[in-house]
Design an enzyme around this catalytic site. Structure first.
Site, PDB file in Angstrom:
ATOM      1  N   ASP A  15     -29.524 -30.907   9.453  1.00 36.69           N
ATOM      2  CA  ASP A  15     -28.887 -31.717   8.408  1.00 36.69           C
ATOM      3  C   ASP A  15     -28.099 -32.910   8.932  1.00 36.69           C
ATOM      4  OD1 ASP A  15     -26.939 -30.233   9.621  1.00 36.69           O
ATOM      5  OD2 ASP A  15     -26.112 -29.332   7.815  1.00 36.69           O
ATOM      6  N   HIS A  16     -27.737 -32.908  10.210  1.00 37.92           N
ATOM      7  CA  HIS A  16     -26.891 -33.991  10.720  1.00 37.92           C
ATOM      8  C   HIS A  16     -27.710 -35.191  11.207  1.00 37.92           C
ATOM      9  CE1 HIS A  16     -23.645 -31.121  10.480  1.00 37.92           C
ATOM     10  NE2 HIS A  16     -22.786 -31.964  11.023  1.00 37.92           N
TER      11      HIS A  16
ATOM     12  N   ASP B 167     -19.995 -25.335  13.241  1.00 37.69           N
ATOM     13  CA  ASP B 167     -19.576 -26.487  12.458  1.00 37.69           C
ATOM     14  C   ASP B 167     -18.237 -26.136  11.821  1.00 37.69           C
ATOM     15  OD1 ASP B 167     -20.946 -29.149  11.186  1.00 37.69           O
ATOM     16  OD2 ASP B 167     -19.376 -28.265   9.945  1.00 37.69           O
TER      17      ASP B 167
ATOM     18  N   ARG C 255     -13.280 -36.171   5.915  1.00 32.06           N
ATOM     19  CA  ARG C 255     -12.606 -36.759   7.087  1.00 32.06           C
ATOM     20  C   ARG C 255     -12.644 -38.284   7.004  1.00 32.06           C
ATOM     21  NH1 ARG C 255     -14.934 -32.302  11.278  1.00 32.06           N
ATOM     22  NH2 ARG C 255     -13.301 -30.820  10.737  1.00 32.06           N
TER      23      ARG C 255
ATOM     24  N   SER D   6     -13.612 -31.542  14.358  1.00 28.18           N
ATOM     25  CA  SER D   6     -14.889 -30.829  14.383  1.00 28.18           C
ATOM     26  C   SER D   6     -14.919 -29.691  15.403  1.00 28.18           C
ATOM     27  CB  SER D   6     -16.019 -31.792  14.684  1.00 28.18           C
ATOM     28  OG  SER D   6     -16.191 -31.907  16.069  1.00 28.18           O
TER      29      SER D   6
ATOM     30  N   ARG E 248     -17.434 -29.558  17.563  1.00 29.58           N
ATOM     31  CA  ARG E 248     -18.409 -29.971  18.584  1.00 29.58           C
ATOM     32  C   ARG E 248     -17.935 -29.614  19.990  1.00 29.58           C
ATOM     33  NH1 ARG E 248     -17.276 -36.132  16.777  1.00 29.58           N
ATOM     34  NH2 ARG E 248     -17.764 -35.095  14.837  1.00 29.58           N
TER      35      ARG E 248
HETATM   36  C1  MIC Z   1     -18.120 -33.073  11.489  1.00 32.82           C
HETATM   37  O1  MIC Z   1     -17.987 -33.043  10.279  1.00 32.82           O
HETATM   38  O2  MIC Z   1     -17.302 -33.633  12.250  1.00 32.82           O
HETATM   39  C2  MIC Z   1     -19.338 -32.395  12.103  1.00 32.82           C
HETATM   40  C3  MIC Z   1     -20.231 -33.468  12.586  1.00 32.82           C
HETATM   41  O3  MIC Z   1     -20.012 -31.671  11.107  1.00 32.82           O
HETATM   42  C4  MIC Z   1     -18.848 -31.470  13.208  1.00 32.82           C
HETATM   43  C5  MIC Z   1     -19.933 -30.859  14.001  1.00 32.82           C
HETATM   44  C6  MIC Z   1     -20.509 -31.757  15.034  1.00 32.82           C
HETATM   45  O4  MIC Z   1     -19.800 -32.596  15.596  1.00 32.82           O
HETATM   46  O5  MIC Z   1     -21.694 -31.608  15.315  1.00 32.82           O
HETATM   47  C7  MIC Z   1     -17.948 -30.334  12.706  1.00 32.82           C
HETATM   48  O6  MIC Z   1     -17.320 -30.480  11.689  1.00 32.82           O
HETATM   49  O7  MIC Z   1     -17.800 -29.320  13.397  1.00 32.82           O
HETATM   50 FE1  SF4 Z   2     -21.981 -32.761   7.658  1.00 32.58          FE
HETATM   51 FE2  SF4 Z   2     -19.666 -32.337   8.926  1.00 32.58          FE
HETATM   52 FE3  SF4 Z   2     -19.879 -34.206   7.036  1.00 32.58          FE
HETATM   53 FE4  SF4 Z   2     -19.976 -31.702   6.351  1.00 32.58          FE
HETATM   54  S1  SF4 Z   2     -18.238 -32.735   7.267  1.00 32.58           S
HETATM   55  S2  SF4 Z   2     -21.321 -33.300   5.598  1.00 32.58           S
HETATM   56  S3  SF4 Z   2     -21.054 -30.774   8.047  1.00 32.58           S
HETATM   57  S4  SF4 Z   2     -20.921 -34.188   9.014  1.00 32.58           S
END
Ligand code: MIC
Ligand code: SF4
Length: 645
Positions: A64-65, A119, A379, A535, A537
């Site tokens: 999905d990313h 995630d 965010r 996140s 990550r």
């Molecule tokens: C995000 O919303 O920051 C992400 C991208 O979903 C991350 C995961 C990632 O960095 O792959 C998260 O929230 O953990």
């Molecule tokens: Fe995707 Fe992270 Fe954004 Fe949710 S917050 S939509 S999991 S990138």
């Protein structure tokens, strides 16, 4: 003494440790989820552990990313994840099927079960009464292998909801109000449990918006009871059989209580660049806007989309505003198509995006320079949109849609009467984009498909006796993982290639950092409070590991990032006296002597000698039996390998 809902579920799953607040406990994990940006690493780690089939009740791999596929990298990663999933017993949600948290809630979540996901927004599952926690990829890999997941036994905060939301006031405003009161670090070490009469007035998607964005509090997770509303939702998903009633005992004791009268809430927005910088429309004023993005795992449910379609019906988006809409899942998109709401959105001039994370992680739709963008996301960290000086405001779908029409920040209450939005009694169920794994007996027939973008896990080594090196970077408070390891369309495709992605580490703060750290060979990073918020990550730990970072010394850490540092074998240190932060400058030569011996001996207070200034700085290195062994071994992968022997 009665129990909270959190305690009931944790007690039913605890496999290691004692129920003492602040102590580490290991819990059995029933379900796991991964997404593609963290998934390749998680599955490389899983493969390295050598467990043939996952030992969870359900594991799902979502794509999905990284769905832009602007080069071969993403497609290679998708193919790799799909093949690993098929072989090892994991369900594979194909690109286009939707955002992991939305789809998991719809199709797989089960009240009372434990879920960890690579995630940070995994707590979305708390909307149906799960203990759902965001974790690093390596922790998820261990859980898939049948290992326990370790958390600090949390404090439990009761959010007592009373009253009922007024028309045009949204679930988003509830969580923004909680963030306004508690801040982005107010939830660290805590589970937020929602109770009270007001709960009944909220639908499952609304509850999920609240638990989803609870991640921004730094909380371990957030949870709602599982009640008749949950049952109806699961019934509409043709999964009624997984429902059980779950709630806290009437005499449950909480560590803190926050009261929110839903009837008193007003539409709110989180202003740049932090989700807790919350103000009302009146406080911000009717500023002119450039962009509106509706979607993300926070606000992309059918309910959200129907509200938006109602507001846009028969109207046209303001000529100075670009409006994009990404429905959260194939199911949502399908239902919008079927009931005509999709045509309404298209008619109004919305740019329809695929059901994926998209702009939320900077994969397209970056705003213009200094552009003001209203987003229904969770965010708004600096630069996350892909435009460094973009000004991102986090708002409800109602406020986003109203403003898209007027071209200025608009209080949705100005729209007049709000109709009732009811969820359908039945959703369209079609799981044809979820590929089940092969039977265990056939697993040898599945070939794992690896592409050239997939590079192995960086090298680790057992903890050394003395760490002697320079401070390669000094940063301030509230550093997010988007500062440490930025994402976006250019960098995200490199998630499976740590050497390549490391070249972008911390470049938001200092574009010389990767080259400097590499040249220093080994180094220490110094930071302020709530370091690593955001996140899950693990790349925010693996890239520094690759660049030779041996320790991170800060005023305080965010939960998932601290675990990721430990999992990567990087020493997490905190100042005993926060004022000592001033005693180190970037470039100073530092030393932590006898660190291995001290950690083995169980010492938690160590000394960092600043050889440049001659000062000795007391620091804390609080490791439990297990995290101590992980650090000594050089990280969780080495520790797990040793323990599996
Ligand atoms: C995000 O919303 O920051 C992400 C991208 O979903 C991350 C995961 C990632 O960095 O792959 C998260 O929230 O953990
Ligand atoms: Fe995707 Fe992270 Fe954004 Fe949710 S917050 S939509 S999991 S990138």
């Amino acid at each position: 003494m009665g129990l909270t809902l959190t305690e009931k579920i944790l007690k039913a799953h605890v496999v290691d440790g004692e129920f003492v607040k602040g102590q580490e406990i290991g819990i059995r994990i029933d379900q796991t989820l991964t997404q593609d940006a963290t998934g390749t690493m998680a599955y490389l780690e899983y493969e390295a552990m050598g467990v043939p089939r996952v030992r969870t009740e359900r594991s799902v791999a979502y794509i999905d990313h990284n769905t832009l596929q602007s080069g071969f990298e993403n497609a290679d990663d998708h193919r790799f994840i799909g093949s690993v999933a098929k072989k090892h017993g994991i369900y594979f949600s194909r690109p286009g099927n939707g955002i992991c948290h939305q789809v998991h809630l719809e199709r797989f979540g089960v009240p009372g079960k434990t879920l960890i996901g690579s995630d940070s927004h995994t707590p979305t599952g708390g909307g149906i009464g799960m203990i759902a926690i965001g974790a690093g990829g390596l922790d998820v890999a261990v859980a898939m292998g049948g290992g326990a997941y370790y958390i600090t036994y949390p404090k439990i905060v009761k959010v007592e909801l009373t009253g009922k939301l007024n028309p045009w006031v949204s679930a988003k405003d509830v969580i923004l109000e909680v963030l306004r009161r508690l801040s982005v670090k107010g939830g660290v070490g805590k589970v937020i449990e929602y109770c009270g009469e007001g709960v009944k007035t909220l639908s499952v998607p609304e509850r999920a918006t609240i638990t989803n964005m609870g991640a921004e509090l730094g909380a371990t997770t957030s949870i709602f009871p599982s009640d008749e509303t949950t049952k109806q939702f699961l019934k509409a998903q043709k999964r009624e059989e997984v429902w059980t009633e779950l709630k806290a005992d009437d005499d449950a004791v909480y560590d803190e209580v926050v009261e929110i009268n839903l009837s008193e809430l007003v539409p709110l927005a989180a202003c740049p660049h932090s989700p807790d910088n919350v103000k009302s429309v009146a406080e911000i004023g009717n500023m002119k806007i450039d962009q509106v993005c509706i979607g993300s795992c926070t606000n992309s449910s059918l309910l959200d989309m129907l509200k938006v379609a109602h507001i846009l019906k028969g109207k046209t988006v303001h000529p100075d505003v670009s409006l994009s809409i990404a429905p959260g899942s194939k199911q949502v998109l399908n239902m919008l198509a079927e009931n005509g709401a999709l045509a309404t959105l298209i008619d109004a001039g919305a740019r329809i995006l695929e059901s994926a994370c998209g702009p939320c992680i900077g994969m397209g739709q970056s705003p213009n320079s200094k552009g003001i963008s209203l987003r229904t996301f969770n965010r708004n960290f600096e630069g996350r949109s892909g435009t460094k000086d973009g000004q991102i405001y986090l708002v409800s779908p109602e406020m986003a849609a109203a403003s898209a029409l007027t071209g200025v920040l608009t209080d949705p209450r100005d729209l007049g009467d709000m109709p009732e939005f009811k969820l359908p009694d039945e959703f369209i169920i079609n799981d044809n984009m979820i590929v089940p794994p092969v039977d265990e007996k056939d697993m040898d027939s599945v070939e794992i498909l690896r592409g050239p973008n997939i590079k192995p896990f960086p090298e680790t080594a057992p903890l050394v006796e003395n760490i002697e090196c320079g401070c390669s970077l000094k940063v301030g408070d509230n550093i997010t993982t988007d500062h440490i390891m930025p994402a976006g369309a250019k960098i995200l495709p490199l998630r499976s290639n740590i050497p390549a992605i490391s070249q972008h580490c911390f470049t938001v703060c200092d574009d010389q950092f990767p080259a400097r750290a590499k040249e220093m060979g080994k180094s220490i990073i110094v930071g302020g409070s709530n370091y690593g918020q955001g996140s899950s990550r693990e790349h925010a730990a693996l890239a520094p590991l690759y660049l030779g970072v041996k320790a991170v010394l800060v005023k305080s850490f965010a939960r998932i990032h601290r675990s990721n540092l430990i999992n990567a074998g990087i020493l997490p240190l905190t100042f005993v006296n926060e004022a000592d932060y001033e005693k180190i400058s970037q470039g100073d030569e530092l030393a932590v002597m006898n660190v291995r011996e001290d950690i083995i001996a169980g010492k938690t207070e160590l000394t960092v000698a600043n050889k440049t200034t001659g000062e000795n700085i007391p620091v804390l290195c609080e490791l439990t039996g297990r995290t101590k062994d992980i650090i000594l071994a050089g990280g969780l992968l080495d520790y797990t390998r040793e323990n599996l022997k």
